[in-house]
Design a protein around this motif. Structure first.
Motif, PDB file in Angstrom:
ATOM      1  N   ASP A   1     -27.813  -4.712   1.088  1.00 27.51           N
ATOM      2  CA  ASP A   1     -27.449  -6.091   1.423  1.00 27.51           C
ATOM      3  C   ASP A   1     -26.228  -6.017   2.337  1.00 27.51           C
TER       4      ASP A   1
ATOM      5  N   ASN B   1     -30.303 -10.737   5.479  1.00 29.18           N
ATOM      6  CA  ASN B   1     -29.308  -9.677   5.314  1.00 29.18           C
ATOM      7  C   ASN B   1     -29.771  -8.517   4.455  1.00 29.18           C
ATOM      8  N   GLU B   2     -30.985  -8.637   3.918  1.00 31.60           N
ATOM      9  CA  GLU B   2     -31.427  -7.606   2.972  1.00 31.60           C
ATOM     10  C   GLU B   2     -32.486  -6.681   3.590  1.00 31.60           C
TER      11      GLU B   2
END
Ligand code: ZN
Length: 219
Positions: free
Chosen positions: A181, A167-168
Motif C-alpha cells: 500500500d 494505491n494498492e
C-alpha cells in the motif's frame, strides 16, 4: 525501571519506549542459562511479520513454558519489532548509546555542572562533524539509506507487480505474493514500514507508474 518509564513519558510525551534486546537476552541467559532460547527470543524480537513472531514464540513455549511466560510478562510493544508503535528502523540494541557512554567515560568523575558542560560539548562536536560531512553530499538521503534503496531496486527488478486499486498492489515473486500500500507506506513483508524506506516489492509497484522512490521514504 518503573521510575524511568514514568520520567520518559513525562519528559518526552508521545514518545515510544523500546528495550534493548541485548540486555533482555542477558537477563534471560542469567535466569534460564540457554543460548538457544536467547536466539529464539531475538528471532521473535526481530521478526517483521506477525506470523514469524508468533512462530518464534511458539517454539520458545514448546522448549520451555517458563521462558515463554517470563517473556510474555514484558510488554511486547517495548521489544518486538512487529508490535512497536513508533519507528525503530530495525534497531533493537542500544549500541549507539553504549558508544556514547564510552566517549563520556573519563568525564564521569567530574562535578555535575562540568559533566553537563562536557556532555554538551561532545554532542556539539559530533553534530558539527556530521553537518560538515552532510553538506558535501549530493544525494537525497544518507549514503547508508541510498545503498539500502539501491539494493531494494535490484530486488524489485525480479518481481512482478500488479495494480489492485489506486494505491494498492500485489507483487509476485517466485515464492511469495506481497501486498503493498503506497499511501500507507506498508508492505506485507514488513520492511517498508519498519525501515521507513521502500522495500523491493514497493519499488516494483512504483515502477508501474514511474513514481519517485524518494517521495515514499519516511521524513
Ligand atoms: Zn516488501
Amino acid at each position: 525501571m518503573k521510575g524511568l518509564l514514568r520520567v520518559v513519558a513525562e519528559a518526552l510525551p508521545g514518545s515510544y519506549h523500546s528495550y534493548g534486546i541485548r540486555h533482555l537476552n542477558a537477563n534471560l541467559l542469567k535466569t534460564f542459562k540457554s543460548q538457544k532460547l536467547c536466539k529464539l527470543f531475538s528471532r521473535a524480537a526481530y521478526a517483521l511479520r506477525e506470523s514469524d513472531h508468533k512462530e518464534a514464540m511458539e517454539l520458545i513455549k514448546a522448549k520451555n513454558e517458563k521462558v515463554e511466560k517470563w517473556i510474555s510478562e514484558i510488554p511486547k510493544e517495548n521489544w518486538a519489532n512487529v508490535h512497536f508503535k513508533g519507528a525503530r528502523w530495525n534497531v533493537l540494541t542500544t549500541n549507539a548509546a553504549e558508544c556514547f557512554n564510552n566517549v563520556l567515560k573519563d568525564a564521569r568523575e567530574l562535578p555535575i555542572a562540568a559533566l553537563v558542560d562536557h556532555t554538551r560539548w561532545k554532542v556539539q562536536d559530533f553534530f558539527q562533524f556530521r553537518r560538515k560531512a552532510g553538506a558535501t553530499w549530493k544525494t537525497h538521503l544518507t549514503h547508508r539509506a541510498e545503498k539500502w534503496l539501491d539494493r531494494s531496486c535490484s530486488f524489485g527488478s525480479k518481481f512482478l507487480p500488479r495494480t489492485c486499486s489506486w494505491n494498492e498492489y500485489e507483487v509476485l515473486s517466485s515464492t511469495h505474493t506481497n501486498s503493498v500500500d503506497l499511501e500507507k507506506k506498508t508492505c506485507m513483508c514488513g520492511l517498508f514500514q519498519t525501515m521507513g524506506l521502500p522495500c523491493g516489492h514497493a519499488i516494483a509497484a512504483m515502477g508501474l507508474n514511474k513514481l519517485d522512490r524518494y517521495k515514499y521514504c519516511q521524513d
